[in-house]
Scaffold this active site. Structure first.
Site, PDB file in Angstrom:
ATOM      1  N   LYS A 188       2.383   1.605  -1.126  1.00  0.00           N
ATOM      2  CA  LYS A 188       3.793   1.891  -1.411  1.00  0.00           C
ATOM      3  C   LYS A 188       3.901   3.346  -1.818  1.00  0.00           C
ATOM      4  O   LYS A 188       3.139   3.815  -2.675  1.00  0.00           O
ATOM      5  CB  LYS A 188       4.264   0.988  -2.562  1.00  0.00           C
ATOM      6  CG  LYS A 188       5.705   1.149  -2.922  1.00  0.00           C
ATOM      7  CD  LYS A 188       6.570   0.129  -2.195  1.00  0.00           C
ATOM      8  CE  LYS A 188       8.031   0.518  -2.145  1.00  0.00           C
ATOM      9  NZ  LYS A 188       8.381   1.498  -1.099  1.00  0.00           N
ATOM     10  N   LYS A 205       1.303   7.406   0.757  1.00  0.00           N
ATOM     11  CA  LYS A 205       2.320   8.455   0.888  1.00  0.00           C
ATOM     12  C   LYS A 205       2.325   8.932   2.328  1.00  0.00           C
ATOM     13  O   LYS A 205       1.307   8.811   3.022  1.00  0.00           O
ATOM     14  CB  LYS A 205       1.977   9.625  -0.042  1.00  0.00           C
ATOM     15  CG  LYS A 205       3.122  10.587  -0.295  1.00  0.00           C
ATOM     16  CD  LYS A 205       4.080  10.103  -1.367  1.00  0.00           C
ATOM     17  CE  LYS A 205       5.317  10.964  -1.443  1.00  0.00           C
ATOM     18  NZ  LYS A 205       6.192  10.554  -2.567  1.00  0.00           N
ATOM     19  N   ASP A 236      11.612  10.377  -0.099  1.00  0.00           N
ATOM     20  CA  ASP A 236      11.056  11.433  -0.955  1.00  0.00           C
ATOM     21  C   ASP A 236      11.843  12.692  -0.573  1.00  0.00           C
ATOM     22  O   ASP A 236      12.924  12.577   0.030  1.00  0.00           O
ATOM     23  CB  ASP A 236       9.541  11.609  -0.713  1.00  0.00           C
ATOM     24  CG  ASP A 236       8.888  12.530  -1.748  1.00  0.00           C
ATOM     25  OD1 ASP A 236       8.821  12.147  -2.917  1.00  0.00           O
ATOM     26  OD2 ASP A 236       8.470  13.649  -1.396  1.00  0.00           O
TER      27      ASP A 236
END
Ligand code: NDP
Length: 444
Positions: A90, A126, A166
């Site tokens: 995650k 990520k 993000d």
């Protein structure tokens, strides 16, 4: 040589030209020294630290897309699936021209401990691309997102890897990516978080990182006998984290006097007008000059400068290494009480050390900005249940998660003889759970 130093050297040697990854590994391993030394023989035998610093899987792929003039562009896509000991990978997707493998690895590595600290079952990962969404039309953004997801969709899923937003990846990008995933895989599942409310998103996800930052900061101040009400705050950035940090700080009675973006910053002596900031950044996607032009009490300055303003609390919410030693010195000289990281690794190692040596309360990003990923995990729960919780339900869960995180790291710091060192506390608390799970699952 100690095991920690050996592994730090190994990371530097085996991952050349990845300074941000080296920095993140050093910061974490240095602060785990006390725990590692107590178990050095067993950890070394299991190559535990080597396994921790090596991602389980690293994906790099070509992302071709066509612009509005018919020109083809090629970007690089990344997904680093770092550690799945406590749950599916995650972590967000960063779209910014500065993105490279080292930056994604630093973020993925940090994410392991952050996700562990939330107490929720999520592993660390990520991803992103060196694509720059700035100045692109909606159609160009969609073309990029569809091409990116066409490849990424082979490696992710609701129970394997669940990316989120993000820098540069907001609701619009998540929408385009979700649509393409569904089209290619033919399943409607919670494969991404940060989704729109009409297709499985969670209320309070947009606000979560900024709100969570303030919930944790408030708890840290309270436990040190300080009331946040009436305090003056400097915030950097003017994106998702910064905007909602600003909003919650004001709700708690503090006065936020700065925000910034990559070209300049604003000082507003009356306190930032959040409605105007949202209009400029979320609706018009404009520069901060537009904020200053519409707000008589605000001054606009080019370049960097938010940390030169006299404030009680500093909340870096833009990007990595944006608060360096000189900034830390300026903040201390101006009497700052607390620094809490909304962004990932915004404070350099030297600056962190200087702040801590000068008795500034310092909350590291992996704890202070964990509200975003925690609420993403709550979004996953709602998707699995096929239910939507109210804003108040999600917000109150977020609040108790952030308060718990603070107490976990405070307790860990005390237990290992580093009272008040929340960097050490966060790393140890995050690490112990992951190590326990890794050890239980054998050599994988
Ligand atoms: P956004 O893209 O919404 O906003 C980023 C902000 O930082 C913008 O104001 C941007 O200015 C500024 N910025 C970006 N790069 C630079 C740079 N190199 N120098 C100066 N300013 C810069 O991102 P988010 O608010 O979502 O993320 C901010 C930080 O928080 C990142 O470190 C991210 O990893 C972290 N984070 C975000 C979470 C989330 O839920 N969104 C969760 C946990 C951490 P400009 O518009 O000019 O580029």
């Amino acid at each position: 040589m100690s095991y920690v130093d050996e592994v730090i050297d190994l990371v530097v040697e085996k991952n050349p030209a990845q300074p941000e990854f080296h920095q993140a590994v050093k910061e974490v391993l240095e602060s785990l020294r006390v725990v590692v030394e107590q178990n050095e023989e067993a950890y070394r035998k299991d190559a535990l630290l080597e396994r921790l610093v090596n991602p389980e899987r690293q994906l790099m792929f070509r992302v071709p897309w066509v612009d509005d003039k018919g020109q083809v562009h090629v970007n690089t896509g990344f997904r680093v699936q770092f550690n799945s000991a406590i749950g599916p990978y995650k972590g967000g997707l960063r779209l910014h021209p500065s993105v490279n493998l080292g930056i994604i690895k630093f973020l993925g590595f940090e994410q392991i401990f952050k996700n562990s600290l939330t107490g929720l079952p999520i592993g660390g990962g990520k991803g992103g691309s060196d694509f720059d969404p700035k100045g692109k039309s909606d159609r160009e953004i969609m073309a990029f997102c569809q091409s990116f997801m066409t490849e990424l969709s082979k490696y992710i899923g609701a129970d394997t890897d669940v990316p989120a937003g993000d820098i540069g990846t907001g609701a619009r990008e998540i929408g385009y990516m979700f649509g393409q995933y569904k089209r290619i895989r033919g399943v409607y599942e919670g494969v991404l978080t940060g989704k729109g409310l009409s297709y499985g998103g969670s209320l309070a996800r947009t606000e979560a990182t900024g709100y969570g930052l303030l919930y944790l900061t408030n708890e840290m101040l309270k436990c040190n006998g300080i009331d946040i009400a009436g305090k003056t705050v400097a915030i950097s950035g003017s994106g998702n984290v910064a905007i909602y940090a600003c909003q919650k700080a004001q709700q708690l009675g503090a006065k936020v006097v700065t925000v910034s973006d990559s070209t300049g910053w604003v000082y507003d002596k009356e306190g930032i007008d959040v409605a105007l900031l949202k209009e400029v950044k979320e609706v018009k996607r404009a520069r901060l000059t537009e904020y200053a032009a519409n707000r008589p009490s605000a001054e606009y300055h080019d370049g960097k400068g938010v940390w030169t303003v006299k404030v009680d609390i500093a909340l870096p919410c833009a990007t990595q290494n944006e608060l360096d030693l000189d900034d830390a010195k300026a903040l201390v000289a101006n009497g700052v009480i607390a620094v809490a990281e909304g962004a990932n690794m915004p404070t350099t190692l030297e600056a962190t050390k200087y702040l801590q040596e000068n008795k500034v309360l310092f909350a590291p990003g992996k704890a202070a900005n964990a509200g975003g990923v925690a609420t993403s995990a709550l979004e996953m729960s709602q998707n699995s249940e096929r239910l939507s919780w109210t804003f108040e339900e999600v917000d109150s869960k977020l609040q108790s998660i952030m308060v718990n995180i603070f107490h976990n790291l405070d307790d860990a710091a005390k237990k290992y003889g580093a009272e008040g060192d929340y960097v050490v506390g966060a790393n140890i608390a995050g690490f112990l759970k992951v190590v326990d799970a890794m050890t239980a699952q054998g050599i994988v």
